[in-house]
Design an enzyme around this catalytic site. Structure first.
Site, PDB file in Angstrom:
ATOM      1  N   ARG A  23      30.761  38.120  23.686  1.00 42.24           N
ATOM      2  CA  ARG A  23      29.659  37.149  23.729  1.00 42.24           C
ATOM      3  C   ARG A  23      29.128  36.831  22.328  1.00 42.24           C
ATOM      4  O   ARG A  23      28.728  35.695  22.062  1.00 42.24           O
ATOM      5  CB  ARG A  23      28.498  37.684  24.569  1.00 42.24           C
ATOM      6  CG  ARG A  23      28.555  37.252  26.009  1.00 42.24           C
ATOM      7  CD  ARG A  23      27.386  37.842  26.772  1.00 42.24           C
ATOM      8  NE  ARG A  23      27.642  37.770  28.192  1.00 42.24           N
ATOM      9  CZ  ARG A  23      27.037  36.917  29.020  1.00 42.24           C
ATOM     10  NH1 ARG A  23      26.123  36.091  28.582  1.00 42.24           N
ATOM     11  NH2 ARG A  23      27.330  36.905  30.298  1.00 42.24           N
ATOM     12  N   LYS A  51      30.831  35.091  51.588  1.00 37.42           N
ATOM     13  CA  LYS A  51      29.896  34.606  52.611  1.00 37.42           C
ATOM     14  C   LYS A  51      29.560  33.128  52.475  1.00 37.42           C
ATOM     15  O   LYS A  51      29.348  32.631  51.379  1.00 37.42           O
ATOM     16  CB  LYS A  51      28.583  35.388  52.506  1.00 37.42           C
ATOM     17  CG  LYS A  51      28.711  36.835  52.902  1.00 37.42           C
ATOM     18  CD  LYS A  51      27.369  37.489  52.739  1.00 37.42           C
ATOM     19  CE  LYS A  51      27.351  38.877  53.373  1.00 37.42           C
ATOM     20  NZ  LYS A  51      26.006  39.458  53.265  1.00 37.42           N
ATOM     21  N   GLY A  64      31.165  34.947  38.997  1.00 37.25           N
ATOM     22  CA  GLY A  64      31.483  36.295  38.510  1.00 37.25           C
ATOM     23  C   GLY A  64      32.824  36.802  39.008  1.00 37.25           C
ATOM     24  O   GLY A  64      33.705  37.181  38.222  1.00 37.25           O
ATOM     25  N   GLY A  83      25.166  32.722  37.444  1.00 34.79           N
ATOM     26  CA  GLY A  83      24.129  32.051  38.235  1.00 34.79           C
ATOM     27  C   GLY A  83      23.883  30.605  37.820  1.00 34.79           C
ATOM     28  O   GLY A  83      23.678  29.741  38.675  1.00 34.79           O
TER      29      GLY A  83
HETATM   30  P1  ADP Z   1      31.899  34.524  42.929  1.00 29.85           P
HETATM   31  O1  ADP Z   1      31.267  35.767  42.347  1.00 29.85           O
HETATM   32  O2  ADP Z   1      33.059  34.063  42.120  1.00 29.85           O
HETATM   33  O3  ADP Z   1      30.888  33.421  43.189  1.00 29.85           O
HETATM   34  P2  ADP Z   1      31.750  35.598  45.621  1.00 29.85           P
HETATM   35  O4  ADP Z   1      30.812  36.648  45.134  1.00 29.85           O
HETATM   36  O5  ADP Z   1      31.212  34.546  46.495  1.00 29.85           O
HETATM   37  O6  ADP Z   1      32.523  34.928  44.380  1.00 29.85           O
HETATM   38  O7  ADP Z   1      32.926  36.264  46.475  1.00 29.85           O
HETATM   39  C1  ADP Z   1      33.784  37.237  45.972  1.00 29.85           C
HETATM   40  C2  ADP Z   1      34.069  38.305  46.995  1.00 29.85           C
HETATM   41  O8  ADP Z   1      34.593  37.762  48.203  1.00 29.85           O
HETATM   42  C3  ADP Z   1      35.107  39.277  46.497  1.00 29.85           C
HETATM   43  O9  ADP Z   1      34.515  40.546  46.363  1.00 29.85           O
HETATM   44  C4  ADP Z   1      36.190  39.270  47.576  1.00 29.85           C
HETATM   45  O10 ADP Z   1      36.720  40.554  47.837  1.00 29.85           O
HETATM   46  C5  ADP Z   1      35.450  38.743  48.763  1.00 29.85           C
HETATM   47  N1  ADP Z   1      36.356  38.167  49.770  1.00 29.85           N
HETATM   48  C6  ADP Z   1      37.117  37.079  49.649  1.00 29.85           C
HETATM   49  N2  ADP Z   1      37.851  36.874  50.763  1.00 29.85           N
HETATM   50  C7  ADP Z   1      37.543  37.876  51.622  1.00 29.85           C
HETATM   51  C8  ADP Z   1      37.969  38.217  52.961  1.00 29.85           C
HETATM   52  N3  ADP Z   1      38.871  37.480  53.617  1.00 29.85           N
HETATM   53  N4  ADP Z   1      37.419  39.302  53.521  1.00 29.85           N
HETATM   54  C9  ADP Z   1      36.519  40.047  52.845  1.00 29.85           C
HETATM   55  N5  ADP Z   1      36.070  39.787  51.600  1.00 29.85           N
HETATM   56  C10 ADP Z   1      36.582  38.695  50.987  1.00 29.85           C
END
Ligand code: ADP
Ligand code: MG
Length: 397
Positions: A37, A198, A355, A378
């Site tokens: 960074r 989610k 992330g 974020g």
């Molecule tokens: P980001 O941080 O890039 O915004 P998220 O935090 O929304 O992404 O989602 C990442 C998480 O989603 C990861 O930990 C991954 O393991 C989980 N994930 C993705 N697909 C599945 C699945 N089919 N079942 C359970 N967990 C999942």
């Protein structure tokens, strides 16, 4: 996104310039363990110092909640910052008041000072006018190079920018230009790939994207909620079954906006989420009731990749499967490599962030091959939600 002011529009020689950076580097036992960074932030500081400005660097670090916590002092950053900018950086033991003023007064043209953690003062996060006045008293001009903090209307992001002429630093500029090319004025067709655990954490993001993109590919755990909402048996998969109505509303909005939705055709299923478990690829209409979907299947990846090949812009947030555990990384890695290939060929502009997304793209080995990968977390997500970021709003020309 309207145009914003950059360093090309200001003469900084002999001026006191407050530069807001995000210097939240990993530290252990009072030592910086990864200076990435700092190195990324260095060009703006070097440019300003090289043009004869008196450069005053400010950053928050961690969450000291308005109290002076020696564990969160920025003093361990003085040496790495000095090395990165190629000159000895002075340190002010407080970010406002007599200590800061004395250090700033002592700066020669081309000199650089680092202020102590902004969040040692409660006025920073409260955007307190007196604290913003105290910061503004240190400088003639303000430069924001901390996109990752721009979703917060804190004093060093908002208050001081309202009190002094405000400009985007080079990192901020690069981020805003990339984001603008991805969603504000993209070459079309534009696709979005959205995954992750989610739906509930990404409702606003999905709502905004279906208004702006031509194709939305949905994977990850959140896709299970959509499949369930369409009456597909998803077994023991992670899903938010209570959000079926919400998922259907998003699909209906997409349809009314002419946004094509791509959902899984097939899936990789297993008993449990663990390394080395037995897996099977099944059609989405044949998920056994006692299994869970942990990744998109190869037919889904192929279909998504084929649609991407006809697009000119891609925005990506969220892994398509539980990528931290092999082999459930395969779908994300394969689609990421297909997107990287199209980027290499100059056919697709690829912008990604989040992330876990950054971790998944790093795991796929494509970080350098995508057009732009945002590490802003974020702030990137709020931008994807279509929100006006306070730190960007104040830089508008
Ligand atoms: P980001 O941080 O890039 O915004 P998220 O935090 O929304 O992404 O989602 C990442 C998480 O989603 C990861 O930990 C991954 O393991 C989980 N994930 C993705 N697909 C599945 C699945 N089919 N079942 C359970 N967990 C999942
Ligand atoms: Mg995450």
């Amino acid at each position: 996104m309207a145009a914003f002011k950059t360093l090309d529009q200001v003469d900084v020689a002999g001026r006191r310039v407050l530069v807001r950076l995000d210097l939240n580097v990993p530290m252990k036992d009072g030592r910086v363990t990864d200076a990435t960074r700092i190195e990324r932030a260095a060009p703006t500081v070097r440019e300003l110092a090289g043009k004869g400005a008196k450069v005053i660097v400010a950053s928050h670090y961690g969450r000291p909640k308005g109290r002076r916590d020696p564990e969160m002092s920025l003093s361990p950053l003085v040496d790495p910052l000095s090395a990165a900018v190629g000159r000895k950086v002075a340190f002010a033991a407080d970010c406002v008041g007599p200590d800061a003023e004395a250090v700033v007064d002592g700066l020669a043209d081309g000199g650089v000072a680092l202020l102590e953690n902004l969040r040692f003062h409660a006025g920073e996060e409260a955007n307190d006018p007196e604290f913003a006045d105290a910061l503004a008293a240190l400088c003639d001009l303000y430069v924001d190079d901390a996109f990752s903090a721009s979703h917060r209307a804190h004093a060093s992001i908002d208050g001081v920018a309202r009190r002094r002429p405000a400009y985007a630093g080079r990192l901020m500029q690069a981020e805003l230009e990339a984001l603008s090319r991805a969603l504000e004025s993209p070459a079309r067709p534009v696709a979005a790939v959205v995954g992750g655990a989610k739906v509930s954490t990404k409702l606003e993001l999905l709502g905004n994207l279906v208004e702006k993109v031509d194709i939305l590919a949905i994977g990850g755990g959140m896709a299970n909620t959509f499949l369930h909402a369409q009456g597909v048996e998803i077994g023991r998969s992670l899903a938010e079954r209570d959000l079926a109505d919400t998922a259907r509303a998003i699909l209906a909005k997409a349809e009314s906006r002419g946004c094509e939705i791509l959902l899984a055709l097939d899936a990789v299923v297993a008993d449990t989420l663990a390394a080395g478990v037995a897996t099977a690829v099944v059609g989405v209409d044949a998920v056994p009731a006692d299994r869970m979907i942990l990744d998109v299947g190869p037919a889904t990846v192929a279909a998504m990749a084929e649609r991407l090949a006809a697009c000119r812009t891609l925005v990506w947030n969220g892994p398509l499967g539980a990528f931290e555990t092999a082999p459930f990384d395969a779908g994300t890695t394969a689609l990421a490599r297909a997107a990287a290939e199209l980027t290499d060929q100059g056919r697709l502009l690829t912008v990604a962030g989040g992330g876990d997304t950054v971790a998944a793209l790093a795991h796929a080995g494509v970080l350098e091959r995508f057009s732009y990968v945002s590490t802003a977390g974020g702030a990137f997500l709020e931008w994807l939600e279509g929100k006006e970021l306070p730190g960007v709003a104040v830089l508008r020309a």
